[in-house]
Enzyme design. Structure first.
Site, mmCIF file in Angstrom:
data_model
loop_
_atom_site.group_PDB
_atom_site.id
_atom_site.type_symbol
_atom_site.label_atom_id
_atom_site.label_comp_id
_atom_site.label_asym_id
_atom_site.label_seq_id
_atom_site.Cartn_x
_atom_site.Cartn_y
_atom_site.Cartn_z
ATOM 1 N N SER A 19 46.487 6.228 50.188
ATOM 2 C CA SER A 19 46.161 6.794 48.864
ATOM 3 C C SER A 19 46.575 8.259 48.776
ATOM 4 C CB SER A 19 44.663 6.642 48.583
ATOM 5 O OG SER A 19 43.894 7.172 49.643
ATOM 6 N N ASN A 25 33.135 6.975 52.779
ATOM 7 C CA ASN A 25 32.603 6.368 51.552
ATOM 8 C C ASN A 25 31.816 7.375 50.708
ATOM 9 O OD1 ASN A 25 33.735 4.148 52.650
ATOM 10 N ND2 ASN A 25 31.822 3.047 53.074
ATOM 11 N N THR A 64 40.926 5.118 -0.120
ATOM 12 C CA THR A 64 40.336 3.951 0.553
ATOM 13 C C THR A 64 41.400 2.862 0.427
ATOM 14 O OG1 THR A 64 39.302 3.035 -1.423
ATOM 15 C CG2 THR A 64 37.965 4.567 -0.147
ATOM 16 N N HIS A 65 41.509 2.023 1.418
ATOM 17 C CA HIS A 65 42.576 0.998 1.469
ATOM 18 C C HIS A 65 43.962 1.636 1.355
ATOM 19 C CE1 HIS A 65 39.376 -2.043 0.574
ATOM 20 N NE2 HIS A 65 38.922 -1.056 -0.166
ATOM 21 N N SER A 78 67.243 13.332 14.537
ATOM 22 C CA SER A 78 67.868 12.039 14.847
ATOM 23 C C SER A 78 69.290 12.309 15.330
ATOM 24 C CB SER A 78 67.886 11.182 13.586
ATOM 25 O OG SER A 78 68.917 10.224 13.663
ATOM 26 N N LYS A 126 67.351 13.930 9.151
ATOM 27 C CA LYS A 126 66.007 13.524 9.575
ATOM 28 C C LYS A 126 65.254 14.552 10.395
ATOM 29 C CE LYS A 126 64.446 9.580 10.067
ATOM 30 N NZ LYS A 126 64.048 8.443 10.879
ATOM 31 N N ASN A 146 61.768 14.041 12.526
ATOM 32 C CA ASN A 146 60.775 13.024 12.881
ATOM 33 C C ASN A 146 59.508 13.650 13.455
ATOM 34 O OD1 ASN A 146 62.607 11.009 12.175
ATOM 35 N ND2 ASN A 146 63.529 11.026 14.224
ATOM 36 N N GLU A 189 53.428 11.065 16.736
ATOM 37 C CA GLU A 189 53.749 9.672 17.103
ATOM 38 C C GLU A 189 53.448 9.417 18.575
ATOM 39 O OE1 GLU A 189 57.362 7.892 14.604
ATOM 40 O OE2 GLU A 189 57.832 9.808 15.487
ATOM 41 N N TYR A 201 30.396 -0.095 49.166
ATOM 42 C CA TYR A 201 31.802 0.284 48.976
ATOM 43 C C TYR A 201 32.739 -0.897 49.259
ATOM 44 C CZ TYR A 201 36.329 2.465 49.548
ATOM 45 O OH TYR A 201 37.653 2.770 49.403
ATOM 46 N N GLN A 220 39.459 2.135 45.455
ATOM 47 C CA GLN A 220 40.554 3.109 45.540
ATOM 48 C C GLN A 220 41.436 3.048 44.282
ATOM 49 O OE1 GLN A 220 42.491 4.024 49.353
ATOM 50 N NE2 GLN A 220 44.315 3.065 48.542
ATOM 51 N N LYS A 223 41.611 5.702 41.046
ATOM 52 C CA LYS A 223 42.182 7.053 40.955
ATOM 53 C C LYS A 223 43.409 7.188 40.073
ATOM 54 C CE LYS A 223 39.945 8.169 45.097
ATOM 55 N NZ LYS A 223 39.430 6.758 45.137
HETATM 56 N N1 ARG Z 1 40.994 6.133 49.916
HETATM 57 C C1 ARG Z 1 39.685 5.572 49.825
HETATM 58 C C2 ARG Z 1 39.270 5.419 48.348
HETATM 59 O O1 ARG Z 1 39.890 6.018 47.534
HETATM 60 C C3 ARG Z 1 38.725 6.448 50.540
HETATM 61 C C4 ARG Z 1 37.543 5.766 51.126
HETATM 62 C C5 ARG Z 1 37.908 4.967 52.293
HETATM 63 N N2 ARG Z 1 36.773 4.341 52.888
HETATM 64 C C6 ARG Z 1 36.917 3.346 53.760
HETATM 65 N N3 ARG Z 1 35.833 2.851 54.247
HETATM 66 N N4 ARG Z 1 38.068 2.879 54.112
HETATM 67 O O2 ARG Z 1 38.367 4.717 48.025
#
Ligand code: ARG
Length: 437
Positions: free
Chosen positions: A22, A109, A153-154, A275, A281, A283, A288, A315, A320, A323
């Site tokens: 990660s 964890n 409205t509408h 454009s 144009k 835009n 958008e 956990y 993971q 993220k």
């Molecule tokens: N990279 C892990 C996560 O984002 C970190 C925690 C890892 N914990 C484990 N017991 N392997 O969740």
């Protein structure tokens, strides 16, 4: 390089190593990981779990690592499993074996749960600041342009409103968003540090101390929940989705208003593009893109809900997956809020075009009916009479206020000279939405 391996006979496959790592995305947690570790090691020292000397050496090593990262002397890269491994292995290389005591009474964890909460809290505060800036600009631009415009409205012209009132509708929406973010921050503001892997620790640690040191209101109540709660990410993703929905509605209006068909505003050149084929144009790409990006932010909400659904306590590595999505939403919402604020601050409002649209839209028809009601007619009958007047006006290409008294009186003898004063657009504003401003 890993923080585990004692119970394995074979090494991890390269394929699995890549799949599992990660670091490419959790490296943005380096500050939280190191400051969390400093609070943890200070607590270990205060509780006599490690010696004063050991505590000081680890703290100094962490501080040096942090300043080297911030100065660009240490790059966060390599085959580390995650940011936690990166920090710990680097620390061992810097200060030697004493660094191995840092992880006493802690698990990755509770460490990742801590890092993520700290990072999320900090980022949510920044989102709130962007929202506040947008609200100020909407208020300012609204107040500087108190012109009449059609309200819809509408998407059909309905009644007269002011540009100020229209902008303030968005002020109300984004002000609610601020409250939602504040509420989410308040709920997440508890420290998971000390939950360890899932069941706390046999050491006599001080969770109150680390919670306070890291700026949390208190430690979490339950260990199992503390390491596996990702509600706050889902809640904020929901809040971000609502922000994007509001931004998207505003974008849609800016796109419509900047078309020749409406012609109510001019988006500044800085936020439009041309454009490659049609030279005439201009835009509205800024709004958008904001409208388009709402999709990926909604996607995060569904993705996180789906990832968390059915996960047993506590956990699981599935977590993971929170993220990349969440960081992407955070970056997207931030950029969209910043860009929208600039678009609003720099656009020009076309007072005369809006007035023309008001006049062409029979936007005082409801007021004509109210006038007849004031003179004693039932509203339903008045509604019918005014419908007939509108039909007549359409056929003769006139606005209601352009009809002579002789013409209008043919529809009802309750009309007299004071009708013109009553259906004047500015007067309608004064009697109606003015009370609401
Ligand atoms: N990279 C892990 C996560 O984002 C970190 C925690 C890892 N914990 C484990 N017991 N392997 O969740």
């Amino acid at each position: 390089m890993k923080l585990w391996g004692g119970r394995f006979k074979k090494g991890e496959s390269k394929l699995m190593e890549d799949f599992n790592s990660s670091l490419p995305f959790d490296k943005r947690l380096y500050y939280e990981d190191i400051t969390g570790s400093i609070a943890h090691v200070t607590m270990l020292k205060n509780c006599n779990i490690i010696s004063e000397e050991e505590g000081n050496a680890i703290k100094k090593g962490l501080e040096d690592l942090l300043s080297d990262i911030e100065a660009g002397k240490v790059l966060i890269e390599g085959t580390y499993e995650d940011i936690h491994s990166f920090v710990e292995i680097n620390l061992i290389e810097r200060i030697g074996d004493v660094a191995k005591k840092l992880h006493t009474s802690r698990s990755r964890n509770d460490q990742v749960a801590l890092d993520m909460r700290l990072y999320t809290k900090k980022s949510a505060i920044v989102i709130k600041e962007y929202l506040e800036k947008l609200v100020n600009t909407l208020n300012k631009v609204g107040e500087e342009n108190p012109y009449i415009m059609p309200g819809y409205t509408h998407l059909q012209r309905a009644q007269v409103v002011t540009f100020t009132h229209h902008m303030k509708a968005y002020v109300s929406m984004f002000s609610r968003d601020i409250k939602r973010i504040e509420n989410a921050i308040d709920i997440l503001d508890e420290s998971p540090l000390g939950c360890c892997a899932l069941a706390g620790t046999t050491y006599n640690i001080d969770r109150e101390f680390t919670a306070k040191e890291l700026g949390f209101k208190k430690p979490v109540d339950n260990f199992l929940d503390g390491v596996s709660d990702r509600d706050y990410l889902i809640e904020l993703s929901g809040d971000f989705s609502i922000i994007m929905m509001h931004l998207s509605r505003l974008s849609e209006e800016l796109i419509l208003w900047s078309s020749k068909e409406f012609d109510f505003i001019l988006i500044d050149d800085e936020f439009a593009t041309g454009s490659s084929i049609m030279p005439q144009k201009k835009n509205p790409d800024g709004p958008e893109l904001i409208r388009g990006k709402s999709g990926r932010v909604y996607g995060t909400l569904i993705s996180l809900l789906t990832t968390m659904k059915s996960l047993p306590l506590a956990y699981n590595k599935d977590m993971q997956e929170d993220k990349e999505m969440f960081f992407d939403s955070l970056d997207t919402v931030s950029k969209c809020l910043i860009v929208m604020e600039r678009i609003i601050a720099t656009m020009k409002i076309k007072k005369e075009s809006m007035k023309k649209a008001v006049k062409a839209g029979f936007l005082n028809a409801t007021e004509v009916a109210d006038y007849l009601v004031n003179k004693g007619m039932a509203f339903r009958d008045a509604h019918k009479v005014v419908g007939e007047i509108v039909l007549y006006c359409e056929e003769s290409s006139k606005a209601i206020e352009d009809l002579s008294l002789d013409e209008i009186i043919k529809f009802s003898n309750l009309f007299s000279q004071d009708i013109y004063e009553f259906i004047n657009y500015e007067n309608s504003i004064k009697r109606g939405i003015k009370k609401n401003m």
